[in-house]
Motif scaffolding. Structure first.
Motif, PDB file in Angstrom:
ATOM      1  N   THR A  17       0.785  -1.224   0.101  1.00 34.94           N
ATOM      2  CA  THR A  17      -0.068  -0.015  -0.256  1.00 34.94           C
ATOM      3  C   THR A  17       0.851   1.230  -0.034  1.00 34.94           C
ATOM      4  OG1 THR A  17      -1.849  -1.125   1.294  1.00 34.94           O
ATOM      5  CG2 THR A  17      -1.741   1.286   1.303  1.00 34.94           C
ATOM      6  N   PHE A  18       0.687   2.113  -0.885  1.00 34.33           N
ATOM      7  CA  PHE A  18       1.279   3.630  -0.995  1.00 34.33           C
ATOM      8  C   PHE A  18       0.364   4.529  -0.877  1.00 34.33           C
ATOM      9  CE2 PHE A  18       4.006   0.489  -3.157  1.00 34.33           C
ATOM     10  CZ  PHE A  18       5.151   0.735  -2.949  1.00 34.33           C
ATOM     11  N   GLN A  19       0.712   5.713  -0.335  1.00 31.55           N
ATOM     12  CA  GLN A  19       0.006   6.983  -0.488  1.00 31.55           C
ATOM     13  C   GLN A  19       0.672   7.904  -1.089  1.00 31.55           C
ATOM     14  OE1 GLN A  19      -1.703   8.299   3.001  1.00 31.55           O
ATOM     15  NE2 GLN A  19      -2.974   6.495   2.942  1.00 31.55           N
ATOM     16  N   ALA A  20       0.271   8.503  -2.078  1.00 33.58           N
ATOM     17  CA  ALA A  20       0.612   9.613  -2.821  1.00 33.58           C
ATOM     18  C   ALA A  20      -0.514  10.690  -3.121  1.00 33.58           C
ATOM     19  CB  ALA A  20       0.924   8.819  -4.350  1.00 33.58           C
ATOM     20  N   ARG A  21       0.368  11.984  -3.534  1.00 36.89           N
ATOM     21  CA  ARG A  21      -0.448  13.050  -3.777  1.00 36.89           C
ATOM     22  C   ARG A  21      -1.385  12.656  -5.048  1.00 36.89           C
ATOM     23  NH1 ARG A  21       2.830  17.777  -4.396  1.00 36.89           N
ATOM     24  NH2 ARG A  21       0.804  18.576  -4.857  1.00 36.89           N
ATOM     25  N   ALA A  22      -2.474  13.050  -5.106  1.00 39.57           N
ATOM     26  CA  ALA A  22      -3.368  12.904  -6.513  1.00 39.57           C
ATOM     27  C   ALA A  22      -4.242  14.057  -6.516  1.00 39.57           C
ATOM     28  CB  ALA A  22      -3.987  11.462  -6.109  1.00 39.57           C
ATOM     29  N   GLY A  23      -4.650  14.115  -7.632  1.00 44.89           N
ATOM     30  CA  GLY A  23      -5.810  14.998  -8.227  1.00 44.89           C
ATOM     31  C   GLY A  23      -7.065  14.627  -7.943  1.00 44.89           C
ATOM     32  N   GLU A  24      -8.255  15.473  -8.030  1.00 37.86           N
ATOM     33  CA  GLU A  24      -9.508  14.832  -7.856  1.00 37.86           C
ATOM     34  C   GLU A  24      -9.741  13.781  -8.699  1.00 37.86           C
ATOM     35  OE1 GLU A  24     -12.437  17.982  -8.245  1.00 37.86           O
ATOM     36  OE2 GLU A  24     -11.122  19.345  -7.453  1.00 37.86           O
ATOM     37  N   LYS A  25      -9.423  13.394  -9.711  1.00 36.67           N
ATOM     38  CA  LYS A  25      -9.827  12.164 -10.359  1.00 36.67           C
ATOM     39  C   LYS A  25      -9.141  11.201 -10.230  1.00 36.67           C
ATOM     40  CE  LYS A  25     -11.882  15.062 -14.033  1.00 36.67           C
ATOM     41  NZ  LYS A  25     -13.204  14.784 -14.366  1.00 36.67           N
ATOM     42  N   GLY A  26      -8.137  11.270  -9.260  1.00 34.72           N
ATOM     43  CA  GLY A  26      -7.290  10.025  -8.907  1.00 34.72           C
ATOM     44  C   GLY A  26      -6.115   9.898  -9.513  1.00 34.72           C
ATOM     45  N   LYS A  27      -5.699  10.968 -10.372  1.00 35.26           N
ATOM     46  CA  LYS A  27      -4.517  10.910 -11.153  1.00 35.26           C
ATOM     47  C   LYS A  27      -3.458  11.392 -10.184  1.00 35.26           C
ATOM     48  CE  LYS A  27      -2.238  12.126 -15.522  1.00 35.26           C
ATOM     49  NZ  LYS A  27      -1.317  10.832 -15.456  1.00 35.26           N
ATOM     50  N   LEU A  28      -2.307  10.505 -10.122  1.00 36.63           N
ATOM     51  CA  LEU A  28      -1.241  10.929  -9.220  1.00 36.63           C
ATOM     52  C   LEU A  28      -0.242  12.166  -9.858  1.00 36.63           C
ATOM     53  CD1 LEU A  28       0.269   7.384  -8.138  1.00 36.63           C
ATOM     54  CD2 LEU A  28      -1.436   8.811  -7.117  1.00 36.63           C
ATOM     55  N   TYR A  29       0.186  12.768  -8.917  1.00 39.42           N
ATOM     56  CA  TYR A  29       1.149  14.126  -9.212  1.00 39.42           C
ATOM     57  C   TYR A  29       2.458  13.601  -9.609  1.00 39.42           C
ATOM     58  CZ  TYR A  29      -2.527  17.397  -7.718  1.00 39.42           C
ATOM     59  OH  TYR A  29      -3.632  17.774  -7.685  1.00 39.42           O
ATOM     60  N   GLY A  30       2.749  12.279  -9.266  1.00 36.63           N
ATOM     61  CA  GLY A  30       3.983  11.750  -9.611  1.00 36.63           C
ATOM     62  C   GLY A  30       3.782  10.032  -9.961  1.00 36.63           C
ATOM     63  N   SER A  31       4.280   9.443  -9.623  1.00 34.18           N
ATOM     64  CA  SER A  31       4.119   7.894 -10.055  1.00 34.18           C
ATOM     65  C   SER A  31       4.938   7.052  -8.945  1.00 34.18           C
ATOM     66  CB  SER A  31       4.823   7.715 -11.203  1.00 34.18           C
ATOM     67  OG  SER A  31       5.804   7.790 -11.303  1.00 34.18           O
ATOM     68  N   ILE A  32       4.329   5.986  -8.857  1.00 32.43           N
ATOM     69  CA  ILE A  32       4.952   4.835  -8.153  1.00 32.43           C
ATOM     70  C   ILE A  32       5.873   3.950  -8.988  1.00 32.43           C
ATOM     71  CG2 ILE A  32       4.804   2.879  -6.403  1.00 32.43           C
ATOM     72  CD1 ILE A  32       3.466   5.648  -5.648  1.00 32.43           C
ATOM     73  N   THR A  33       7.130   4.168  -8.736  1.00 29.51           N
ATOM     74  CA  THR A  33       7.936   3.500  -9.833  1.00 29.51           C
ATOM     75  C   THR A  33       8.546   2.084  -9.571  1.00 29.51           C
ATOM     76  OG1 THR A  33      10.143   3.799  -8.388  1.00 29.51           O
ATOM     77  CG2 THR A  33       9.183   5.846 -10.421  1.00 29.51           C
ATOM     78  N   THR A  34       9.134   1.395 -10.212  1.00 26.86           N
ATOM     79  CA  THR A  34       9.465  -0.102  -9.993  1.00 26.86           C
ATOM     80  C   THR A  34      10.411  -0.142  -9.032  1.00 26.86           C
ATOM     81  OG1 THR A  34      11.056  -0.011 -12.057  1.00 26.86           O
ATOM     82  CG2 THR A  34       8.869  -0.806 -12.560  1.00 26.86           C
ATOM     83  N   GLN A  61      -1.967   6.072 -11.161  1.00 30.75           N
ATOM     84  CA  GLN A  61      -3.460   6.261 -10.834  1.00 30.75           C
ATOM     85  C   GLN A  61      -3.719   5.663  -9.212  1.00 30.75           C
ATOM     86  OE1 GLN A  61      -5.526   7.743 -13.148  1.00 30.75           O
ATOM     87  NE2 GLN A  61      -7.297   7.876 -12.003  1.00 30.75           N
ATOM     88  N   VAL A  62      -4.502   6.472  -8.765  1.00 30.88           N
ATOM     89  CA  VAL A  62      -5.048   5.927  -7.198  1.00 30.88           C
ATOM     90  C   VAL A  62      -5.874   4.518  -7.680  1.00 30.88           C
ATOM     91  CG1 VAL A  62      -6.792   6.264  -5.460  1.00 30.88           C
ATOM     92  CG2 VAL A  62      -5.031   8.046  -6.184  1.00 30.88           C
ATOM     93  N   GLY A  63      -5.598   3.516  -6.770  1.00 34.87           N
ATOM     94  CA  GLY A  63      -6.583   2.375  -6.935  1.00 34.87           C
ATOM     95  C   GLY A  63      -5.870   1.193  -6.703  1.00 34.87           C
ATOM     96  N   GLU A  64      -6.377  -0.017  -7.308  1.00 35.93           N
ATOM     97  CA  GLU A  64      -5.841  -1.381  -6.965  1.00 35.93           C
ATOM     98  C   GLU A  64      -5.150  -1.796  -8.234  1.00 35.93           C
ATOM     99  OE1 GLU A  64      -7.828  -5.311  -5.812  1.00 35.93           O
ATOM    100  OE2 GLU A  64      -7.949  -3.765  -4.130  1.00 35.93           O
ATOM    101  N   HIS A  65      -3.954  -2.203  -8.221  1.00 33.50           N
ATOM    102  CA  HIS A  65      -3.099  -2.664  -9.318  1.00 33.50           C
ATOM    103  C   HIS A  65      -2.801  -4.069  -9.165  1.00 33.50           C
ATOM    104  CE1 HIS A  65      -2.961   1.715 -10.755  1.00 33.50           C
ATOM    105  NE2 HIS A  65      -2.855   1.884  -9.159  1.00 33.50           N
ATOM    106  N   VAL A  66      -2.681  -4.936 -10.074  1.00 35.21           N
ATOM    107  CA  VAL A  66      -2.150  -5.963 -10.351  1.00 35.21           C
ATOM    108  C   VAL A  66      -0.726  -6.025 -11.000  1.00 35.21           C
ATOM    109  CG1 VAL A  66      -2.368  -8.387 -10.730  1.00 35.21           C
ATOM    110  CG2 VAL A  66      -4.194  -7.345 -10.016  1.00 35.21           C
ATOM    111  N   VAL A  67       0.473  -6.111 -10.335  1.00 38.22           N
ATOM    112  CA  VAL A  67       1.557  -5.946 -11.310  1.00 38.22           C
ATOM    113  C   VAL A  67       2.339  -7.492 -11.378  1.00 38.22           C
ATOM    114  CG1 VAL A  67       3.888  -4.884 -10.918  1.00 38.22           C
ATOM    115  CG2 VAL A  67       1.816  -3.771 -10.157  1.00 38.22           C
ATOM    116  N   PRO A  68       2.785  -7.652 -12.675  1.00 41.20           N
ATOM    117  CA  PRO A  68       3.481  -8.982 -12.743  1.00 41.20           C
ATOM    118  C   PRO A  68       4.907  -8.884 -12.287  1.00 41.20           C
ATOM    119  CG  PRO A  68       2.788  -8.099 -14.854  1.00 41.20           C
ATOM    120  CD  PRO A  68       2.237  -6.933 -13.766  1.00 41.20           C
ATOM    121  N   VAL A  69       5.494  -9.951 -11.780  1.00 39.53           N
ATOM    122  CA  VAL A  69       6.892 -10.215 -11.357  1.00 39.53           C
ATOM    123  C   VAL A  69       7.222 -11.323 -11.897  1.00 39.53           C
ATOM    124  CG1 VAL A  69       8.013 -10.161  -9.475  1.00 39.53           C
ATOM    125  CG2 VAL A  69       6.194  -9.130  -8.993  1.00 39.53           C
ATOM    126  N   ARG A  70       8.358 -10.948 -12.716  1.00 38.07           N
ATOM    127  CA  ARG A  70       9.199 -12.254 -13.292  1.00 38.07           C
ATOM    128  C   ARG A  70      10.044 -12.700 -12.414  1.00 38.07           C
ATOM    129  NH1 ARG A  70      11.931  -9.819 -16.635  1.00 38.07           N
ATOM    130  NH2 ARG A  70      11.047  -7.979 -16.680  1.00 38.07           N
TER     131      ARG A  70
END
Length: 107
Positions: A17-34, A61-70
């Motif tokens: 779980t990450f907390q990040a600054r986001a706009g009203e529509k849930g778009k992050l001002y930055g990003s969560i990097t690999t 984007q704010v929300g739940e993401h499924v990230v593949p890990v090789r």
């Protein structure tokens, strides 16, 4: 079971779980990097983790993401990542606040 398969099972059970600054529509001002994902996953698993094994673009984007890990060859896992807007209440707290108040104990 190989070490990679055992690691894949451990990763499948993790939710980051990450907390990040986001706009009203849930778009992050930055990003969560690999790199951030790998660092957090490493802390969770108690071992270093290579960001190049995380097969994802930065999360924006704010929300739940499924990230593949090789992990190796044909061994892979999916990592669940939740991105919350900074200052927003966690989903469980919001659900509890929206639940109807109980009249238990009232006369």
């Amino acid at each position: 079971m190989s070490d990679a398969q055992a690691l894949a099972q451990r990763i499948e059970g993790v939710t980051l779980t990450f907390q990040a600054r986001a706009g009203e529509k849930g778009k992050l001002y930055g990003s969560i990097t690999t790199a951030e994902l790998a660092e957090a996953l490493g802390r969770e698993l108690g071992q270093e983790f290579d960001r190049r094994k995380i097969d994802s673009d930065p999360l924006r984007q704010v929300g739940e993401h499924v990230v593949p890990v090789r992990l190796m060859g044909d061994v892979s896992a999916t990592l669940k990542v939740v991105v919350e807007a900074e200052g927003a209440e966690p989903a469980a707290a919001v659900e509890a606040a929206e639940a109807p108040a109980s009249n238990w104990g009232c006369v």
